[in-house]
Write a protein that holds these residues in place. Structure first.
Motif, PDB file in Angstrom:
ATOM      1  N   ALA A   1      -2.796 -10.229  -4.771  1.00  0.00           N
ATOM      2  CA  ALA A   1      -1.785 -10.948  -3.985  1.00  0.00           C
ATOM      3  C   ALA A   1      -0.411 -10.956  -4.618  1.00  0.00           C
ATOM      4  N   THR A   2      -0.290 -10.551  -5.890  1.00  0.00           N
ATOM      5  CA  THR A   2       1.030 -10.527  -6.527  1.00  0.00           C
ATOM      6  C   THR A   2       1.814  -9.264  -6.192  1.00  0.00           C
ATOM      7  N   VAL A   3       1.171  -8.282  -5.555  1.00  0.00           N
ATOM      8  CA  VAL A   3       1.854  -7.028  -5.204  1.00  0.00           C
ATOM      9  C   VAL A   3       2.836  -7.281  -4.065  1.00  0.00           C
ATOM     10  N   ARG A   4       4.059  -6.812  -4.260  1.00  0.00           N
ATOM     11  CA  ARG A   4       5.056  -6.853  -3.190  1.00  0.00           C
ATOM     12  C   ARG A   4       5.242  -5.471  -2.572  1.00  0.00           C
ATOM     13  N   THR A   5       5.356  -4.460  -3.427  1.00  0.00           N
ATOM     14  CA  THR A   5       5.535  -3.078  -2.981  1.00  0.00           C
ATOM     15  C   THR A   5       4.643  -2.179  -3.831  1.00  0.00           C
TER      16      THR A   5
END
Length: 407
Positions: free
Chosen positions: A249-253
């Motif tokens: 869930a910490t992935v943005r891109t």
């Protein structure tokens, strides 16, 4: 410094002594130590307090005024995350809905402090007993932050449904434990396979909770980025400090990104920004009027193509980073120059060009070539009154000199 000495420094007489010290001055340290011992303070405590005073002064660029209320080790201070970057890390976990983070390898607690400030509960651990004791001192203001002296693999991390709302943060050790140098620092490690926890363990941790992150070296290889993970190279005032891997869930891109942090701005560059960029043919005649130099985080992330696209330009040669463009654009993650002259690299021709410009002071920027800038200045024997900036690099496979004016 052993744990017992940490506890002496952090309480009673030791803390009072530490807080009473004047701003650190190396030239006065010996006489100050003599005076304090003469006043009845224990020699070991005086030495430790003066070491902390020195480290606190060195820590101000990273931690600001908060450094005056913290304890440090030399290795811990060097590896510690800057306050502003640590806040970016903490924001990832907040946005992911994380309520409890397991900080595995907390060091002196720099990232743990940012997480605690963001309202996240913490279990912070370190394998070194003295370092864990120091982290406990630095986290003393946040009762939801617990510090343990233990190894990462001995921490019971929730799994399955119990892992909901949990996250993992790792800052693997990148120094050789054991004998330190005269300044108290251990040898730095650069190979991915030498970190502790191991790279295999780090990859495992990235998949163990719904949200995870790991701080690794800026030299982290592109080919090692796991599928679905975001690898973000971050620079602060032009210096590349880390490559952080973000999972779940910490992935943005997903993929490679670059985060450029400067005093008043933070900029993000992604792989999407770099799509379709093409290199410049090996012809000086094809140079545009402007030269752009991307931030080092952008270069390290392999995203120079984003600058090519933004400047309507081409990279001078694959891998050099410099981009020539037609568009006059201002970007927070690139420096901009006007190209006033261009020529193949030749000592005699360069000397003549610079003498025609009455150059006495020469700024030399170089990338993609091997030369000694100081030796070149001596060979040019310049005696003029003006200042000139040149860029020595490659266009295609040929070495070239560009005379530029910073904009």
């Amino acid at each position: 410094m052993d744990p017992a000495l940490v506890h002496r420094l952090a309480s009673g007489e030791g803390w009072g002594l530490l807080q009473s010290l004047p701003p650190y001055d190396a030239s006065e340290a010996m006489s100050l130590a003599t005076r304090l011992r003469g006043e009845g303070f224990d020699a070991e405590l005086v030495s430790a307090a003066l070491t902390q005073s020195d480290l606190r002064a060195r820590a101000v660029p990273k931690f600001g005024a908060a450094a005056r209320e913290m304890l440090f080790t030399r290795d811990g201070l060097e590896q510690a995350t800057r306050t502003r970057i640590a806040a970016h890390h903490a924001t990832r976990f907040v946005e992911a809905g994380v309520r409890h983070v397991y900080d595995l390898g907390c060091g002196i607690g720099a990232d743990a402090i940012a997480l605690a400030k963001a309202g996240i509960a913490l279990t912070a651990v370190d394998t070194d007993e003295a370092t864990a004791a120091i982290a406990a001192v630095n986290l003393r203001h946040w009762p939801r932050a617990q510090v343990q002296h233990t190894a990462a693999h001995d921490v019971a991390i929730p799994s399955g449904e119990d892992a909901r709302g949990c996250g993992i943060w790792l800052d693997p050790a990148r120094r050789t434990p054991g004998v330190a140098d005269a300044q108290g620092r251990t040898r730095r490690l650069f190979r991915l396979e030498d970190i502790s926890p191991s790279w295999d363990d780090v990859r495992g941790y990235l998949t163990r909770t719904p949200a995870a992150g790991a701080k690794l070296s800026p030299s982290f290889p592109h080919a090692a980025v796991p599928a679905g993970v975001e690898a973000q190279w971050t620079s602060y005032d032009g210096e590349v400090l880390e490559c952080a891997l973000w999972a779940g869930a910490t992935v943005r891109t997903p993929g490679r990104t670059a985060c450029v942090v400067r005093e008043h701005v933070t900029a993000l560059v992604t792989e999407r920004d770099a799509l379709g960029a093409q290199p410049l043919p090996a012809e000086l005649a094809r140079l545009g009027p402007y030269l752009y130099e991307p931030d080092r985080a952008v270069i390290r992330a392999g995203l120079v193509g984003a600058l090519v696209n933004a400047a309507d330009g081409r990279e001078l040669s694959p891998g050099v980073g410099y981009v020539t463009g037609l568009a006059d654009v201002q970007l927070p993650w690139a420096r901009r120059y006007a190209i006033t002259d261009a020529m193949p690299y030749n000592l005699k021709g360069l000397r003549a060009l610079l003498r025609d410009r009455d150059t006495g002071t020469l700024t030399i920027k170089k990338r993609g070539v091997s030369l000694d800038a100081d030796q070149l200045r001596r060979q040019l024997r310049l005696q003029g009154d003006r200042t000139t900036t040149i860029v020595i690099t490659r266009v295609g496979g040929a070495q070239v000199v560009l005379v530029v004016t910073p904009l």
